[in-house]
Write a protein that holds these residues in place. Structure first.
Motif, PDB file in Angstrom:
ATOM      1  N   TYR A  15      27.073  47.890  62.184  1.00  0.00           N
ATOM      2  CA  TYR A  15      26.949  46.433  62.189  1.00  0.00           C
ATOM      3  C   TYR A  15      27.127  45.833  63.582  1.00  0.00           C
ATOM      4  N   GLU A  16      27.878  46.539  64.452  1.00  0.00           N
ATOM      5  CA  GLU A  16      28.000  46.049  65.824  1.00  0.00           C
ATOM      6  C   GLU A  16      26.677  46.195  66.566  1.00  0.00           C
ATOM      7  N   ILE A  28      24.458  43.236  66.074  1.00  0.00           N
ATOM      8  CA  ILE A  28      24.735  42.133  67.002  1.00  0.00           C
ATOM      9  C   ILE A  28      24.063  42.396  68.352  1.00  0.00           C
ATOM     10  N   ARG A  42      20.411  41.703  68.152  1.00  0.00           N
ATOM     11  CA  ARG A  42      20.194  40.254  68.207  1.00  0.00           C
ATOM     12  C   ARG A  42      20.244  39.762  69.645  1.00  0.00           C
ATOM     13  N   ARG A  61      17.278  38.023  71.896  1.00  0.00           N
ATOM     14  CA  ARG A  61      17.486  36.668  72.425  1.00  0.00           C
ATOM     15  C   ARG A  61      17.323  36.629  73.940  1.00  0.00           C
ATOM     16  N   VAL A 111      15.611  35.645  66.076  1.00  0.00           N
ATOM     17  CA  VAL A 111      16.849  36.425  66.125  1.00  0.00           C
ATOM     18  C   VAL A 111      17.445  36.569  64.715  1.00  0.00           C
ATOM     19  N   THR A 112      17.252  35.549  63.880  1.00  0.00           N
ATOM     20  CA  THR A 112      17.705  35.656  62.489  1.00  0.00           C
ATOM     21  C   THR A 112      16.912  36.746  61.769  1.00  0.00           C
ATOM     22  N   SER A 141      18.147  40.066  62.857  1.00  0.00           N
ATOM     23  CA  SER A 141      19.412  40.363  62.205  1.00  0.00           C
ATOM     24  C   SER A 141      19.188  40.941  60.802  1.00  0.00           C
ATOM     25  N   ARG A 172      19.897  44.888  59.987  1.00  0.00           N
ATOM     26  CA  ARG A 172      20.868  45.164  58.929  1.00  0.00           C
ATOM     27  C   ARG A 172      20.245  46.049  57.839  1.00  0.00           C
TER      28      ARG A 172
END
Lengths: 126, 139
Positions: free
Chosen positions: B17-18, B21, B24, B28, B45-46, B49, B53
């Protein structure tokens, strides 16, 4: 694990999220908020997402669930500071979050909480 | 003819999960340097994510590549998500809002599709999944 400060001012717990949270950190924060409510009790919970640059489906669900859980413990939740880009993206994503109370900033959030919990402000008007 | 030509390229291994980030942040950074609007950045970026994931949840790990691309004098960003996971049995079902095999909201894949100008998915059951998303800069 990323630590998020949880403040208590009067009857209100304030959680300013200052960093991008990954999924496990978001779950950890949810648990810590509930722990804090259980320990100190609070009429209101304000979660400030003013510096959160994206809210995806997971983070959105964590916010909605946290508010539902807090309510079951007698605490009303207001999410404050959602950026316009975040809001527009959430709608496009299909995440409506209708059950959430929201306000533009912490000050408006506290006013809304007073109304929701029948606080001093509301009583003094009548 | 091949797809849009690629200029800058960056590969990221996404295994937890890191890393999501990090994925993302990398998307960006490139969009910022290319001068995309804040709304375009937020939407893309959403989507990144959600898709990053998905690789962690469904395949355990995967690779994301972030590329700057060009077509007909238009500049864009392209993100490719490639995993060697179980693949998707029924893509139409997986793209439908509210469908989930993992007790999530089921907004991830379909949501990512809605957030991007271009969305392409190729999947083989038992082999893996490859999702490509692109966003173009409006002039």
């Amino acid at each position: 694990m990323i630590e998020v400060t949880i403040l208590k001012i009067g009857d209100t717990i304030i959680v300013p999220i200052q960093t991008e949270l990954h999924d496990l950190a978001a779950n950890f924060l949810q648990e810590n908020i509930l722990k804090k409510i259980e320990k100190v009790g609070a009429r209101g919970l304000i979660i400030d997402v003013g510096v959160v640059t994206i809210i995806d489906s997971f983070m959105g669900r964590v916010l909605v669930d946290t508010a539902k859980m807090a309510r079951l413990m007698g605490t009303e939740t207001v999410i404050v500071g959602m950026k316009k880009e975040v809001v527009m993206t959430l709608l496009q994503l299909g995440l409506m979050m209708q059950t959430l109370h929201t306000a533009l900033n912490i000050e408006d959030g506290i006013t809304l909480l007073n109304r929701l919990t029948g606080g001093n402000h509301e009583r003094s008007i009548i | 003819m091949k797809g849009p030509s690629s200029k800058d390229s960056l590969d990221i291994s996404v295994a937890n999960y890191e890393d999501v980030i990090l994925a993302r942040q990398k998307a960006r950074e490139l969009m910022q340097s290319m001068g995309f609007s804040l709304l375009a950045q937020t939407r893309m970026v959403t989507a990144v994510s959600e898709l990053a994931r998905n690789m962690v949840v469904h395949a355990g790990r995967g690779q994301m590549s972030v590329n700057s691309v060009e077509k007909l004098n238009q500049k864009g960003i392209e993100c490719i998500f490639q995993d060697k996971g179980p693949g998707i049995q029924n893509i139409d079902q997986a793209l439908r809002q509210g469908f989930s095999t993992s007790n999530s909201l089921g907004l991830g894949l379909g949501g990512a599709k809605k957030l991007c100008a271009e969305f392409d998915i190729q999947t083989t059951v038992g082999k893996g999944t490859r999702v490509t998303i692109r966003e173009w800069k409006t002039r």
